[in-house]
Design an enzyme around this catalytic site. Structure first.
Site, short mmCIF file in Angstrom:
data_model
loop_
_atom_site.label_atom_id
_atom_site.label_comp_id
_atom_site.label_asym_id
_atom_site.label_seq_id
_atom_site.Cartn_x
_atom_site.Cartn_y
_atom_site.Cartn_z
CE LYS A 1 -32.06 22.82 44.35
NZ LYS A 1 -32.19 24.25 44.47
NE ARG B 1 -45.24 23.65 23.93
CZ ARG B 1 -46.17 24.28 23.20
NH1 ARG B 1 -46.91 25.20 23.75
NH2 ARG B 1 -46.31 24.01 21.92
CG ASP C 1 -37.39 30.12 46.20
OD1 ASP C 1 -37.62 29.07 46.82
OD2 ASP C 1 -36.48 30.23 45.35
CE1 TYR D 1 -30.14 27.98 43.88
CE2 TYR D 1 -30.95 28.99 41.88
CZ TYR D 1 -30.30 27.96 42.52
OH TYR D 1 -29.81 26.92 41.78
#
Ligand code: PLP
Length: 408
Positions: free
Chosen positions: A213, A60, A188, A113
């Site tokens: 994407k 992590r 973004d 979004y």
């Protein structure tokens, strides 16, 4: 295009667990998937040294396969560092929570979004005590006018989802640079991909992509990236990921790396096809308006031409006849698959009013305030044959042309 190579140090670490040595006459072209969650340490002294020098200890915190992606994206963006997450939303929420505290004011561009909008209006506002003001997302002056003494961060999306409005990156960065107190700029840029637009090069502090994407590009993974202009911001986001825990799995990181290798050729072809389709749509009698930054009629065409290498592979258009006509068209398309998401090699279509910006994400009033019309259709243009895509649109739109004529 960036090269995706194993860097010397991480390679040595990775190869140690295999039978290959970095002194061998040949080494792998593709960085190996290192899926160990933990690393065996030789002694406490070595562990202390590792903590000081930042080695690998636990998945992590740092992972070599994830770092190969971070290095590739950071090179594309020209940033000071990149932090990889398990989704675009993990990236966005961690980045916002890193810098916003109760009492801070956030200015965000509209439209956004859907989940980002929900994160801001519900979670940041209610649970984190952040004040949010929404402004016209493509107008830098609107951000400037909304600045207050406690404004900590301004957030934009370009091109915007789903209306493809374009925000001038340089003007946006200047709004913060010229403010009376320090303000962080965050963008973004998922719809552009880091191949077409590099906000950090225009002075923006932090750029986010849903790597689900264009970076991934094949509709087969979920990931997100945060890249920063300064080392300080990079360290802060990295520290957030440690405690919020949103790192990507090494297996998906490897898949993402494979996607990034073809980003350039995919984007070139998908953008060319999108421009062609938008010109076709512009001539069809059933279409009221086409929103594509590459069309001279687009309100921010000049800004897009100045800051983007090409105009992207997302196209939105409004059909005459509103909701019913739009639903009829999306249901009739065959090559364009009716689906959420975007940015992959498969062409997709969706109807924002009922899907991405429908009741699952916002109220009808909020949708209308964001100028997301009933008849709006959003296309994500993939790699299929251009003639197949044109004739698919043609047959679907021809179905409603008759009823449009009767109405007018
Ligand atoms: C998809 C998307 C997101 C969210 O990304 P996930 O990977 O689905 O979490 C954020 N912003 C934009 C513009 C997107 O298209």
């Amino acid at each position: 295009m960036t090269s995706i190579m194993c860097d010397e140090r991480s390679l040595k670490q990775q190869l140690r667990s295999t039978s290959i040595s970095s002194d061998d006459p040949a080494i792998p072209i593709v960085p190996p998937i290192v899926h160990t969650s933990s690393y065996r340490v030789r002694s406490i002294k070595h562990f202390q040294q590792l903590v000081k020098e930042g080695g690998y200890a636990y998945i992590r915190l740092r992972s070599p396969t994830c770092e190969a992606v971070e290095k590739a994206v950071n090179e594309l963006e020209g940033g000071a560092g990149c932090v990889l997450f398990g989704s675009g939303m993990a990236a966005i929420s961690a980045a916002l929570l890193t810098f916003l505290q109760p009492g801070d004011h956030l200015i965000a561009g509209s439209p956004l979004y859907g989940c980002t909008f929900e994160l801001m209006t519900k979670h940041l506002t209610l649970h984190n005590g952040v004040e949010v003001t929404f402004v016209d997302g493509s107008n830098p002056e609107a951000y400037k006018a909304a600045i207050r003494h406690n404004t900590k961060l301004i957030y934009g999306e370009t091109p915007s989802n789903p209306t493809l409005a374009v925000l001038d990156m340089e003007a946006f960065a200047k709004v913060a640079q010229q403010a009376a107190h320090p303000i962080i700029t965050m963008v973004d840029a998922t719809f552009a991909s880091p191949y077409l637009l590099k906000p950090i090069q225009h002075g923006v502090d932090i750029v986010i992509h849903s790597a689900t994407k264009y970076l991934g590009g094949h509709d087969d993974l979920c990931a997100g990236v945060v890249t920063t202009r300064t080392k300080e911001h990079y360290q802060a986001v990295l520290a957030s990921r440690k405690v919020y825990g949103g790192i990507l799995s090494p297996h998906d990181a490897s898949l993402l790396l494979r996607g990034i290798r073809t980003l350039q050729v995919r984007m070139e072809r998908q953008c060319d096809t999108a421009l062609h389709l938008s010109l076709f749509l512009n001539t069809h009698p059933a279409v009221a308006v086409v929103h594509y930054p590459g069309l001279p009629s687009h309100p921010q065409h000049d800004v897009a031409a100045a800051q983007m290498d090409k105009f992207g592979a997302m196209v939105a258009f409004e059909v005459k006849g509103g909701m019913d006509a739009a639903i009829n068209v999306v249901n009739s398309l065959r090559v364009f698959q009716l689906a959420l998401s975007l940015g992959g090699v498969d062409s997709l279509v969706e109807h924002p009013a009922t899907m991405t910006h429908g009741p699952l994400f916002m109220s009808e009033q909020e949708r209308h305030e964001a100028h997301i019309e009933d008849g709006l259709i959003r296309l994500s243009v993939g790699l299929e044959d251009i003639h197949e895509l044109v004739s698919d649109l043609q047959q679907a739109l021809d179905r409603i042309t008759g009823s449009v004529r009767r109405m007018s």
